[in-house]
Design a protein around this motif. Structure first.
Motif, PDB file in Angstrom:
ATOM      1  N   MET A   1       0.851  -1.179   0.000  1.00  0.00           N
ATOM      2  CA  MET A   1       0.000   0.000   0.000  1.00  0.00           C
ATOM      3  C   MET A   1       0.890   1.232   0.000  1.00  0.00           C
ATOM      4  O   MET A   1       1.811   1.358   0.819  1.00  0.00           O
ATOM      5  CB  MET A   1      -0.893   0.024   1.242  1.00  0.00           C
ATOM      6  N   ILE A   2       0.658   2.139  -0.937  1.00  0.00           N
ATOM      7  CA  ILE A   2       1.375   3.403  -0.987  1.00  0.00           C
ATOM      8  C   ILE A   2       0.476   4.476  -0.390  1.00  0.00           C
ATOM      9  O   ILE A   2      -0.719   4.529  -0.703  1.00  0.00           O
ATOM     10  CB  ILE A   2       1.742   3.802  -2.437  1.00  0.00           C
ATOM     11  N   THR A   3       1.026   5.324   0.473  1.00  0.00           N
ATOM     12  CA  THR A   3       0.232   6.382   1.090  1.00  0.00           C
ATOM     13  C   THR A   3       0.909   7.734   0.927  1.00  0.00           C
ATOM     14  O   THR A   3       2.137   7.829   0.846  1.00  0.00           O
ATOM     15  CB  THR A   3      -0.011   6.116   2.586  1.00  0.00           C
ATOM     16  N   MET A   4       0.085   8.757   0.899  1.00  0.00           N
ATOM     17  CA  MET A   4       0.565  10.142   0.836  1.00  0.00           C
ATOM     18  C   MET A   4      -0.475  11.011   1.512  1.00  0.00           C
ATOM     19  O   MET A   4      -1.667  10.913   1.221  1.00  0.00           O
ATOM     20  CB  MET A   4       0.763  10.564  -0.621  1.00  0.00           C
ATOM     21  N   THR A   5      -0.040  11.867   2.442  1.00  0.00           N
ATOM     22  CA  THR A   5      -0.966  12.710   3.209  1.00  0.00           C
ATOM     23  C   THR A   5      -0.566  14.176   3.102  1.00  0.00           C
ATOM     24  O   THR A   5       0.616  14.503   3.109  1.00  0.00           O
ATOM     25  CB  THR A   5      -0.977  12.285   4.690  1.00  0.00           C
ATOM     26  N   TRP A   6      -1.552  15.066   2.990  1.00  0.00           N
ATOM     27  CA  TRP A   6      -1.298  16.512   2.950  1.00  0.00           C
ATOM     28  C   TRP A   6      -2.397  17.249   3.714  1.00  0.00           C
ATOM     29  O   TRP A   6      -3.504  16.751   3.867  1.00  0.00           O
ATOM     30  CB  TRP A   6      -1.248  17.010   1.507  1.00  0.00           C
ATOM     31  N   LYS A   7      -2.066  18.435   4.191  1.00  0.00           N
ATOM     32  CA  LYS A   7      -3.035  19.274   4.885  1.00  0.00           C
ATOM     33  C   LYS A   7      -3.863  20.044   3.868  1.00  0.00           C
ATOM     34  O   LYS A   7      -3.338  20.560   2.885  1.00  0.00           O
ATOM     35  CB  LYS A   7      -2.327  20.253   5.830  1.00  0.00           C
ATOM     36  N   ASN A   8      -5.166  20.119   4.127  1.00  0.00           N
ATOM     37  CA  ASN A   8      -6.028  20.915   3.259  1.00  0.00           C
ATOM     38  C   ASN A   8      -5.846  22.400   3.566  1.00  0.00           C
ATOM     39  O   ASN A   8      -5.684  22.792   4.714  1.00  0.00           O
ATOM     40  CB  ASN A   8      -7.495  20.522   3.458  1.00  0.00           C
ATOM     41  N   ARG A   9      -5.880  23.190   2.500  1.00  0.00           N
ATOM     42  CA  ARG A   9      -5.783  24.643   2.630  1.00  0.00           C
ATOM     43  C   ARG A   9      -6.732  25.292   1.622  1.00  0.00           C
ATOM     44  O   ARG A   9      -7.050  24.690   0.596  1.00  0.00           O
ATOM     45  CB  ARG A   9      -4.345  25.119   2.367  1.00  0.00           C
ATOM     46  N   PRO A  10      -7.181  26.507   1.891  1.00  0.00           N
ATOM     47  CA  PRO A  10      -8.162  27.156   1.005  1.00  0.00           C
ATOM     48  C   PRO A  10      -7.536  27.746  -0.249  1.00  0.00           C
ATOM     49  O   PRO A  10      -7.703  28.918  -0.558  1.00  0.00           O
ATOM     50  CB  PRO A  10      -8.761  28.245   1.902  1.00  0.00           C
ATOM     51  N   GLU A  11      -6.805  26.942  -0.983  1.00  0.00           N
ATOM     52  CA  GLU A  11      -6.233  27.363  -2.253  1.00  0.00           C
ATOM     53  C   GLU A  11      -6.451  26.251  -3.268  1.00  0.00           C
ATOM     54  O   GLU A  11      -6.607  25.079  -2.913  1.00  0.00           O
ATOM     55  CB  GLU A  11      -4.752  27.677  -2.105  1.00  0.00           C
ATOM     56  N   SER A  12      -6.470  26.606  -4.531  1.00  0.00           N
ATOM     57  CA  SER A  12      -6.802  25.659  -5.584  1.00  0.00           C
ATOM     58  C   SER A  12      -5.951  24.401  -5.519  1.00  0.00           C
ATOM     59  O   SER A  12      -4.729  24.465  -5.408  1.00  0.00           O
ATOM     60  CB  SER A  12      -6.624  26.321  -6.953  1.00  0.00           C
ATOM     61  N   GLY A  13      -6.613  23.265  -5.581  1.00  0.00           N
ATOM     62  CA  GLY A  13      -5.932  21.974  -5.573  1.00  0.00           C
ATOM     63  C   GLY A  13      -5.712  21.391  -4.205  1.00  0.00           C
ATOM     64  O   GLY A  13      -5.401  20.202  -4.080  1.00  0.00           O
ATOM     65  N   LEU A  14      -5.882  22.180  -3.149  1.00  0.00           N
ATOM     66  CA  LEU A  14      -5.622  21.696  -1.790  1.00  0.00           C
ATOM     67  C   LEU A  14      -6.858  21.724  -0.893  1.00  0.00           C
ATOM     68  O   LEU A  14      -6.775  21.372   0.272  1.00  0.00           O
ATOM     69  CB  LEU A  14      -4.495  22.510  -1.142  1.00  0.00           C
ATOM     70  N   ARG A  15      -7.995  22.142  -1.451  1.00  0.00           N
ATOM     71  CA  ARG A  15      -9.234  22.059  -0.683  1.00  0.00           C
ATOM     72  C   ARG A  15      -9.721  20.606  -0.682  1.00  0.00           C
ATOM     73  O   ARG A  15      -9.404  19.840  -1.583  1.00  0.00           O
ATOM     74  CB  ARG A  15     -10.291  22.980  -1.283  1.00  0.00           C
ATOM     75  N   PRO A  16     -10.512  20.219   0.308  1.00  0.00           N
ATOM     76  CA  PRO A  16     -11.049  18.857   0.326  1.00  0.00           C
ATOM     77  C   PRO A  16     -11.780  18.522  -0.971  1.00  0.00           C
ATOM     78  O   PRO A  16     -12.554  19.326  -1.483  1.00  0.00           O
ATOM     79  CB  PRO A  16     -12.013  18.879   1.520  1.00  0.00           C
ATOM     80  N   ALA A  17     -11.495  17.350  -1.509  1.00  0.00           N
ATOM     81  CA  ALA A  17     -12.119  16.814  -2.726  1.00  0.00           C
ATOM     82  C   ALA A  17     -11.691  17.539  -3.993  1.00  0.00           C
ATOM     83  O   ALA A  17     -12.260  17.299  -5.059  1.00  0.00           O
ATOM     84  CB  ALA A  17     -13.647  16.805  -2.617  1.00  0.00           C
ATOM     85  N   ASP A  18     -10.676  18.399  -3.944  1.00  0.00           N
ATOM     86  CA  ASP A  18     -10.223  19.078  -5.157  1.00  0.00           C
ATOM     87  C   ASP A  18      -9.747  18.099  -6.222  1.00  0.00           C
ATOM     88  O   ASP A  18      -9.859  18.364  -7.423  1.00  0.00           O
ATOM     89  CB  ASP A  18      -9.107  20.078  -4.831  1.00  0.00           C
TER      90      ASP A  18
ATOM     91  N   ASP B   1     -11.102  15.458  -7.066  1.00  0.00           N
ATOM     92  CA  ASP B   1     -12.254  14.990  -7.826  1.00  0.00           C
ATOM     93  C   ASP B   1     -12.434  15.817  -9.094  1.00  0.00           C
ATOM     94  O   ASP B   1     -12.980  15.341 -10.088  1.00  0.00           O
ATOM     95  CB  ASP B   1     -13.532  15.082  -6.987  1.00  0.00           C
ATOM     96  N   ARG B   2     -12.017  17.083  -9.040  1.00  0.00           N
ATOM     97  CA  ARG B   2     -12.169  17.970 -10.192  1.00  0.00           C
ATOM     98  C   ARG B   2     -10.888  18.084 -11.019  1.00  0.00           C
ATOM     99  O   ARG B   2     -10.927  18.026 -12.247  1.00  0.00           O
ATOM    100  CB  ARG B   2     -12.612  19.362  -9.705  1.00  0.00           C
ATOM    101  N   THR B   3      -9.768  18.266 -10.354  1.00  0.00           N
ATOM    102  CA  THR B   3      -8.521  18.457 -11.092  1.00  0.00           C
ATOM    103  C   THR B   3      -7.931  17.153 -11.593  1.00  0.00           C
ATOM    104  O   THR B   3      -7.203  17.128 -12.587  1.00  0.00           O
ATOM    105  CB  THR B   3      -7.471  19.139 -10.201  1.00  0.00           C
ATOM    106  N   SER B   4      -8.213  16.052 -10.886  1.00  0.00           N
ATOM    107  CA  SER B   4      -7.642  14.733 -11.213  1.00  0.00           C
ATOM    108  C   SER B   4      -6.118  14.758 -11.233  1.00  0.00           C
ATOM    109  O   SER B   4      -5.490  13.951 -11.923  1.00  0.00           O
ATOM    110  CB  SER B   4      -8.173  14.209 -12.554  1.00  0.00           C
ATOM    111  N   GLU B   5      -5.508  15.665 -10.480  1.00  0.00           N
ATOM    112  CA  GLU B   5      -4.050  15.786 -10.523  1.00  0.00           C
ATOM    113  C   GLU B   5      -3.361  14.499 -10.084  1.00  0.00           C
ATOM    114  O   GLU B   5      -2.545  13.938 -10.811  1.00  0.00           O
ATOM    115  CB  GLU B   5      -3.582  16.948  -9.647  1.00  0.00           C
TER     116      GLU B   5
END
Length: 306
Positions: free
Chosen positions: A273-290, A292-296
């Motif tokens: 299992m590969i894991t990666m964790t980041w903190k959400n912030r109110p900027e593009s790409g880092l908001r929760p579920a971003d 789902d839209r950017t597919s980055e």
């Protein structure tokens, strides 16, 4: 390297992300609400195993509604709560309760599979019946509730006092728990265990021809109940595939990149299992579920094996 077999799961995810919702302590079909595992695990238990080729999104609606109200800048990507009709009303200006006989406050959890949805909560079936009749839908009995159909339209709606299913595609979500669910699929269960007790999550369709057989991104709340972080959990096809996937993800964590400073880890076993964790912030790409839209990050992991 080659592109995925089909883009349908990613199209569904983009739709789901634009419409968002879920449940951490809700009652889903076949679940008595006690001792049934995390909300995500119960959500997987409500989805037939045959839907493994579809994207699946899960939201704790009551938690998400609170978060959007308290901090819309951070949580605006979840402001549809995963309720398709709520998102639609945002574009049309209509009333969900007037048009469909229920409102967001009635819903505990939302599960989206492709462009079909399962909502759980407490539904006034008489109010639903009146609203559906006004729209020209005809009622008939179905297992566990009432089915509504309208001549000339493909959409089917099944409703009981505790669940509502909107079927807009070939994916048939039941009002009652299926005998064979995604929770019984080993890879789905392992990823759910990796994500833990999340209030929102998206699974990207299972694939046997990619370095990552299955991956999902889910969000957890901080101890303050307002801040959040997201974790990507990906089941690799092999140790070699895990190393390849981890290397791709680490490129996104380099200085100057969006996920700079995030740690990528690789677990043990033949299919790590590969894991990666980041903190959400109110900027593009880092908001929760971003994603789902950017597919980055999903786009990075969607390629077939080299």
């Amino acid at each position: 390297m080659r592109l995925p077999r089909t883009s349908r799961p990613f199209t569904a995810v983009l739709l789901a992300g634009a419409l968002s919702a879920g449940a951490t302590s809700c009652s889903l079909p076949g679940d008595d609400g006690a001792g049934g595992g995390t909300g995500l695990e119960r959500a997987l238990g409500a989805v037939p195993a045959s839907a493994a080729d579809q994207a699946v999104t899960y939201r704790d609606v009551r938690t998400v509604r609170r978060l959007v109200a308290e901090d819309p800048g951070l949580y605006r990507g979840l402001d549809g709560f995963g309720i398709l009709e709520v998102a639609q009303s945002g574009y049309t200006g209509g009333s969900v309760r007037a048009d469909w006989g229920f409102g967001a406050k009635d819903v505990r959890a939302s599960v989206l599979v492709g462009d079909s949805s399962l909502l759980t909560g407490e539904f006034d079936t008489d109010a639903v019946a009146r609203a559906m009749r006004k729209q020209g839908y005809k009622a008939s009995d179905t297992d566990g509730g009432t089915r509504y159909r309208k001549r000339g339209e493909s959409g089917v709606y099944d409703v009981s006092e505790s669940a509502r299913v909107a079927r807009r595609s070939h994916v048939a979500l039941p009002l009652t728990a299926p005998d064979d669910s995604l929770r019984d699929v080993k890879a789905y269960a392992a990823v759910a265990d990796c994500l833990g007790d999340v209030y929102e999550a998206t699974y990207y369709a299972e694939r046997q021809d990619a370095d990552t057989v299955l991956f999902a991104i889910g969000g957890r709340l901080g101890k303050d109940g307002r801040s959040s972080s997201e974790t990507l959990c990906a089941r690799a096809a092999s140790k070699k595939a895990a190393a390849t996937t981890a290397a791709k993800l680490r490129e996104k964590t380099a200085p100057g990149e969006r996920y700079a400073g995030s740690e990528v880890t690789v677990g043990e076993g033949d299919t790590p299992m590969i894991t990666m964790t980041w903190k959400n912030r109110p900027e593009s790409g880092l908001r929760p579920a971003d994603n789902d839209r950017t597919s980055e990050l999903p786009g990075l992991l969607a390629w077939g094996r080299a």
